[in-house]
Write an enzyme that holds these catalytic residues in place. Structure first.
Site, PDB file in Angstrom:
ATOM      1  N   ASP A  48       0.831  -0.916   0.338  1.00 60.01           N
ATOM      2  CA  ASP A  48      -0.131  -0.019  -0.180  1.00 60.01           C
ATOM      3  C   ASP A  48       0.954   1.292   0.116  1.00 60.01           C
ATOM      4  O   ASP A  48       2.121   1.215   0.518  1.00 60.01           O
ATOM      5  CB  ASP A  48      -0.938   0.353   1.254  1.00 60.01           C
ATOM      6  N   TYR A 163     -12.026   7.534 -14.978  1.00 57.76           N
ATOM      7  CA  TYR A 163     -11.356   6.907 -14.098  1.00 57.76           C
ATOM      8  C   TYR A 163     -12.285   4.934 -14.971  1.00 57.76           C
ATOM      9  O   TYR A 163     -12.201   4.032 -14.409  1.00 57.76           O
ATOM     10  CB  TYR A 163     -11.834   6.790 -12.467  1.00 57.76           C
TER      11      TYR A 163
END
Length: 279
Positions: A48, A163
């Site tokens: 992450d 997106y």
């Protein structure tokens, strides 16, 4: 007949002791997948970009499940060198990766290049890294690659065109590899997950499209949110189902978890496709 999510199925991939590499695992859906896999006996290496939250998640989950089954490494998966280094570290730590979940994602229309790099670029890179490592014709153990897309991969979305484009790319890439005529020799399944919107820190109303935030909030509220637990169960279904190479699994409020399409290269390795649509 395509089975419902609640139908009893034959599990050909037992997740116990399987090595898992997952991106975007410190929070939200990624964390939910990590926790579920750990509860089923898998060993998980997650990355992450949020270093602080990733370390905290690692400590918490190691305390609960054991220090030898869950591992975290910080990485920005839009950076090819960081991404590859993390995958190599996962292989070294786990011994082998047999499940790869490309989950990292961002939604920021004002940073469309970053959106494409994370949502599409990292999924492509992560998939190719996993394929090269897993493929049986080159000494690997086989496995499954799950690319997390979105319902935005199936429909146009006016509030987030960049997106949406990134998620369409994920569908095209994943299903194209699934129809590779050498699929039988690779021993690697390719699947796409297309969840409806769920509550996560990824949705920043100030960075969505040209509409005002009140309008966007109204749209999101009207369509509703699926529970992360529902989406996690969709991931588990994709991992377990034996004949779902090329699968697109939708998870929505209206229809629950259902296959939108499965395309299968026949068992003799011939490149003819069987495409099943359930629109």
């Amino acid at each position: 007949m395509l089975e419902d999510i609640n139908t009893v199925i034959v599990i050909v991939m037992d997740t116990r002791d399987k090595g898992v590499f997952l991106t975007g695992g410190a929070q939200g859906l990624g964390r939910g997948i990590v926790v579920k896999l750990l509860s089923l006996g898998a060993k998980v290496f997650f990355v992450d970009v949020d270093v602080e939250r990733g370390k905290a998640t690692q400590v918490e989950l190691q305390t609960q499940y054991g220090a030898d089954v869950v591992f975290f490494q910080p990485a920005d998966v839009s950076d090819g060198e960081q991404h590859k280094a993390a995958f190599d570290a996962a292989v070294s730590t786990l011994g082998a990766v047999e499940i790869c979940v490309n989950n990292a994602g961002i939604m920021a229309e004002d940073k469309w290049e970053k959106v494409l790099a994370v949502n599409a670029g990292s999924h492509i890179r992560g998939s190719l890294l996993a394929l090269e490592h897993m493929r049986r014709d080159r000494g690997g153990r086989g496995g499954v690659i799950i690319n997390v897309a979105s319902l935005a991969a199936l429909y146009p979305k006016s509030i987030c065109p960049s997106y949406t484009a990134s998620k369409h790319a994920v569908i095209g890439f994943t299903t194209s590899w699934a129809m590779n005529p050498d699929h039988k020799d690779h021993g690697v399944r390719w699947c796409c997950l297309c969840p409806a919107t769920f509550q996560s820190g990824m949705v920043d109303l100030k960075r969505l499209g040209d509409l005002d935030t009140d309008t966007i909030a109204e749209i999101l509220q009207k369509q509703g949110f699926v529970e992360i637990s529902q989406v996690v169960e969709g991931v588990m279904k994709l991992m377990r189902d034996p004949d779902n190479n090329g699968a697109i699994l939708e998870v929505s409020l209206e229809k629950g978890a259902r296959y939108r399409r499965r395309q299968v290269v026949d068992r003799d390795g011939v490149s003819d496709l069987v495409v099943v649509d359930t629109y």
